[in-house]
Motif scaffolding. Structure first.
Motif: not given
Length: 218
Positions: A155-168
């Motif tokens: 899935y595309d996790l963009t915009g899903v609260p709780g998920f974020y990106r660290r070091n890509g």
């Protein structure tokens, strides 16, 4: 106690203020989750991400620079204010279909700890209802990172609260211990996750969010 990473040893930091403090990073007032040094140079925040992380998992934020500066006091104060007020750009929440797909897949892959299952049973839920509603325990940092990476391949996790990106790489916020309670809309789709906290000293519930994290969502 050495709270800083290899970049910030305990000897480099002044003692922390004791008692209840208002965190200059997240704005919350409490006794344990965030700390500020007596000299006001650094803060350690439980809630707001920073690229500098302490050994206990909290995030280090520099409020002022101790090194000599050619700039005026006013400029230095303005810089410190900018550091405190800096936030990562947040994404707009994903649509209902994407939220439900990501959350339901995540919950189906997680386990429910026996203590959390017992808590739900004591609240009057049956084993069948617990399984059907997809209650699941919050994973630890390592397991959460594995699940986030696996989900990102589907899935595309963009915009899903709780998920974020660290070091890509995608991560899931492991802010607290407890178990997930799915929040569903009138069609039965999971729109968000509440966390029933193990430590209820500062409240019983918290929403899973990645506000303030890189590529995060409130």
């Amino acid at each position: 106690m050495n709270l800083f990473t290899q970049h910030y040893s305990a000897s480099q930091a002044s003692p922390f203020k004791k008692g209840r403090v208002t965190c200059p990073i997240c704005g919350n007032t409490h006794r344990y989750h965030c700390s500020v040094t007596v000299d006001g140079m650094r803060a350690i925040c439980k809630n707001k991400w920073s690229e500098r992380q302490a050994k206990d998992g909290r995030y280090i934020h520099l409020l002022q620079d101790k090194s000599p500066s050619p700039f005026s006091t006013q400029q230095t104060a303005a810089t410190a204010t900018n550091i405190r007020e800096y936030r990562f750009a947040e994404h707009k929440r994903a649509d209902a279909e994407q939220l439900h797909a990501v959350y339901s897949t995540l919950l189906s892959r997680l386990e429910l700890a026996p203590t959390h299952g017992d808590d739900l049973l004591q609240r009057g839920l049956s084993d069948t209802a617990i399984a059907a509603n997809l209650y699941a325990s919050v994973p630890d940092k390592e397991a959460g990172a594995r699940q986030a990476r696996a989900l990102a391949r589907i899935y595309d996790l963009t915009g899903v609260p709780g998920f974020y990106r660290r070091n890509g790489r995608w991560q899931v916020n492991d802010c607290c211990k407890g178990y997930y309670i799915p929040y569903r809309n009138h069609l039965g789709r999971i729109m968000g996750l509440q966390i029933r906290l193990d430590d209820t000293s500062n409240g019983k519930y918290r929403w899973l969010s990645s506000k303030g994290f890189p590529d995060g969502t409130a």
